[in-house]
Design a protein around this motif. Structure first.
Motif, short mmCIF file in Angstrom:
data_model
loop_
_atom_site.label_atom_id
_atom_site.label_comp_id
_atom_site.label_asym_id
_atom_site.label_seq_id
_atom_site.Cartn_x
_atom_site.Cartn_y
_atom_site.Cartn_z
N UNK A 190 -32.27 20.83 56.66
CA UNK A 190 -33.15 20.36 57.72
C UNK A 190 -32.75 20.95 59.07
N UNK A 191 -33.75 21.27 59.89
CA UNK A 191 -33.48 21.96 61.15
C UNK A 191 -32.52 21.21 62.04
N UNK A 192 -32.60 19.87 62.05
CA UNK A 192 -31.73 19.10 62.94
C UNK A 192 -30.26 19.19 62.55
N UNK A 193 -29.97 19.69 61.33
CA UNK A 193 -28.59 19.82 60.89
C UNK A 193 -28.11 21.27 60.88
N UNK A 194 -28.95 22.18 61.34
CA UNK A 194 -28.59 23.59 61.30
C UNK A 194 -27.31 23.88 62.08
N UNK A 195 -27.26 23.44 63.34
CA UNK A 195 -26.10 23.74 64.17
C UNK A 195 -24.85 23.03 63.67
N UNK A 196 -25.00 21.83 63.12
CA UNK A 196 -23.84 21.13 62.57
C UNK A 196 -23.28 21.87 61.37
N UNK A 197 -24.17 22.41 60.56
CA UNK A 197 -23.74 23.20 59.41
C UNK A 197 -22.98 24.44 59.87
N UNK A 220 -24.15 11.98 57.88
CA UNK A 220 -23.23 13.01 57.42
C UNK A 220 -21.90 12.40 56.97
N UNK A 221 -21.36 11.52 57.80
CA UNK A 221 -20.12 10.85 57.42
C UNK A 221 -20.30 9.96 56.21
N UNK A 222 -21.45 9.30 56.14
CA UNK A 222 -21.73 8.43 54.99
C UNK A 222 -21.76 9.24 53.71
N UNK A 223 -22.43 10.37 53.72
CA UNK A 223 -22.50 11.20 52.52
C UNK A 223 -21.13 11.71 52.10
N UNK A 224 -20.30 12.06 53.08
CA UNK A 224 -18.94 12.51 52.75
C UNK A 224 -18.17 11.41 52.03
N UNK A 225 -18.32 10.18 52.48
CA UNK A 225 -17.63 9.05 51.83
C UNK A 225 -18.21 8.79 50.44
N UNK A 226 -19.52 8.95 50.28
CA UNK A 226 -20.14 8.75 48.97
C UNK A 226 -19.63 9.76 47.96
N UNK A 282 -27.53 10.97 45.89
CA UNK A 282 -28.75 11.73 45.65
C UNK A 282 -29.92 11.15 46.44
N UNK A 283 -30.01 9.84 46.48
CA UNK A 283 -31.07 9.19 47.24
C UNK A 283 -30.96 9.53 48.72
N UNK A 284 -29.73 9.54 49.25
CA UNK A 284 -29.53 9.88 50.65
C UNK A 284 -29.90 11.33 50.93
N UNK A 285 -29.48 12.23 50.05
CA UNK A 285 -29.78 13.66 50.24
C UNK A 285 -31.29 13.91 50.22
N UNK A 286 -31.99 13.16 49.39
CA UNK A 286 -33.45 13.30 49.32
C UNK A 286 -34.11 12.75 50.58
N UNK A 287 -33.67 11.58 51.03
CA UNK A 287 -34.25 10.96 52.22
C UNK A 287 -34.04 11.83 53.46
N UNK A 288 -32.90 12.49 53.54
CA UNK A 288 -32.59 13.31 54.71
C UNK A 288 -33.26 14.68 54.67
N UNK A 289 -33.85 15.03 53.54
CA UNK A 289 -34.54 16.31 53.43
C UNK A 289 -33.69 17.45 52.91
N UNK A 290 -32.49 17.15 52.41
CA UNK A 290 -31.63 18.20 51.87
C UNK A 290 -32.03 18.60 50.44
N UNK A 291 -32.68 17.70 49.73
CA UNK A 291 -32.97 17.94 48.32
C UNK A 291 -34.32 17.35 47.98
#
Length: 394
Positions: free
Chosen positions: A321-328, A238-244, A254-263
């Motif tokens: 992704x379910x594991x990020x639901x509560x963080x969102x 999450x922090x990495x994507x914010x910096x990107x 985009x590669x990170x978002x795809x790997x994590x299941x967001x896109x």
């Protein structure tokens, strides 16, 4: 007419005026002109009335063939729903609605995660364990106070008293000066950001009623029924994507978002639109401080709601992704509170301090040593807090 014939409850949750009685009355058919009755026991029934009723261990709503319905509204100290047929039906309706609004969303894992988290909220013993962990981790913290747990059973939780004012009573108070608003906002972010590293838990219910303004300027943190277990701290991706996003590294993002299941890999979304969609979540980290305002939030919401905007297109194809639901949920709740406060917060330094993924990525992007960056951020936070130890975990 599609509702099951029977619902079993263990106490209905919510503060006064939140609609607990109305919900039961609607389910019981009162809105359809029926005459629901309260079942206090197998032999005793009373008409539906306003106000508190006798305490009972269970609520039952029974739909009988003659369309008479009985229900008992419990008045336990902490009411709540059991995850039975009625709750499952509510989640099913919500799932179908989200599926229509966001076709890219994989709903089933989200609903399973939500049901599991709600189930945890129903047991005060689990909440007591969460609160003890937070209280131990934040003992002597310069910004946040967590009351000690004195006694806990499945249905009753007793904690130490905090003498202060609920944030809900002051958040819209015009007499609250800007300096106080800024400090409240900073304490609020600290309470949420520091939890994963210090306690292994993320407080997942950031609303004004769960924060107390204490006389010494610190913030009291309450209600640990909803938490996300994060023993490794704030997830690095999450922090990495914010910096990107901040550095417009679109391909890697985009590669990170795809790997994590967001896109999905084949989602019809441009890199530019993806960065534009995520920018409001990263913009507060660009400079040393950021001022959250209602007008800023309103502008971003208007862009997102515009069906012709790239942000709207991205939203339609994003998954959560379910594991990020509560963080969102926490991120949205925290931003909402900060905008209501209109607080100026040193969010970049706080992100560097508590988000290892952000810190490491920014250090790589700027050619800076991550440890040096951390030390400098902590020093600035300590100075801002008039000598208070921002890094109270040390």
């Amino acid at each position: 007419e599609d509702l099951p014939a029977r619902f079993d409850f263990r106490v209905v949750c919510g503060p006064t005026g939140s609609g607990k009685s109305r919900l039961l009355h609607v389910l019981a058919g009162e809105d359809r002109g029926l005459q629901p009755r309260i079942a206090i026991g197998p032999e005793c029934e009373l008409p539906v009335v306003d106000g508190a009723l006798d305490r009972r261990a269970e609520i039952q709503i029974l739909l009988r063939e003659d369309e008479e319905i009985e229900h008992l509204q419990d008045a336990e100290l902490k009411p709540y729903f059991a995850l039975d047929n009625m709750i499952a039906a509510m989640f099913d309706v919500a799932g179908r609605l989200f599926g229509l609004l966001m076709p890219g969303l994989d709903v089933k894992p989200l609903l399973a995660e939500l049901q599991e988290r709600v189930a945890e909220e129903l047991d005060y013993r689990l909440e007591a364990d969460n609160q003890r962990a937070y209280a131990d981790a934040f003992a002597d913290d310069p910004l946040v106070v967590v009351p000690a747990v004195l006694h806990a059973t499945e249905k009753v939780l007793v904690t130490a008293w905090l003498d202060g004012e609920p944030l809900s009573e002051r958040i819209h108070d015009a007499s609250l000066d800007q300096e106080r608003r800024d400090r409240i906002g900073t304490c609020l972010v600290h309470a949420i950001y520091a939890g994963p590293e210090k306690a292994g838990l993320l407080h997942a219910d950031p609303h004004p009623g769960n924060f107390m303004l204490l006389p010494d300027g610190r913030l009291g943190l309450l209600d640990f029924g909803a938490v996300k277990r994060l023993p490794g701290g704030i997830p690095a991706p999450l922090g990495r994507n914010a910096a990107l996003v901040l550095h417009d590294e679109t391909g890697v993002l985009r590669e990170s978002m795809t790997e994590l299941g967001f896109l999905a890999a084949d989602a019809p979304v441009t890199d530019a639109d993806l960065v534009d969609y995520l920018s409001p979540m990263s913009e507060p980290f660009r400079d040393e401080t950021f001022t959250f305002t209602r007008s800023w939030l309103r502008r971003e919401a208007v862009k997102l709601a515009n069906p012709r905007s790239g942000q709207h297109v991205v939203a339609k194809h994003l998954n959560l992704p379910a594991e990020y639901l509560m963080l969102h949920r926490v991120a949205l709740g925290m931003v909402g509170l900060l905008c209501q406060l209109e607080a100026t917060v040193p969010l970049r330094d706080m992100e560097i301090r508590w988000s290892p993924g952000f810190r490491a990525t920014v250090a790589e992007q700027t050619g800076t040593d991550a440890d040096v960056m951390l030390t400098e951020a902590v020093a600035r936070l300590e100075t801002r807090f008039s000598g208070a130890r921002a890094d109270s975990a040390a």
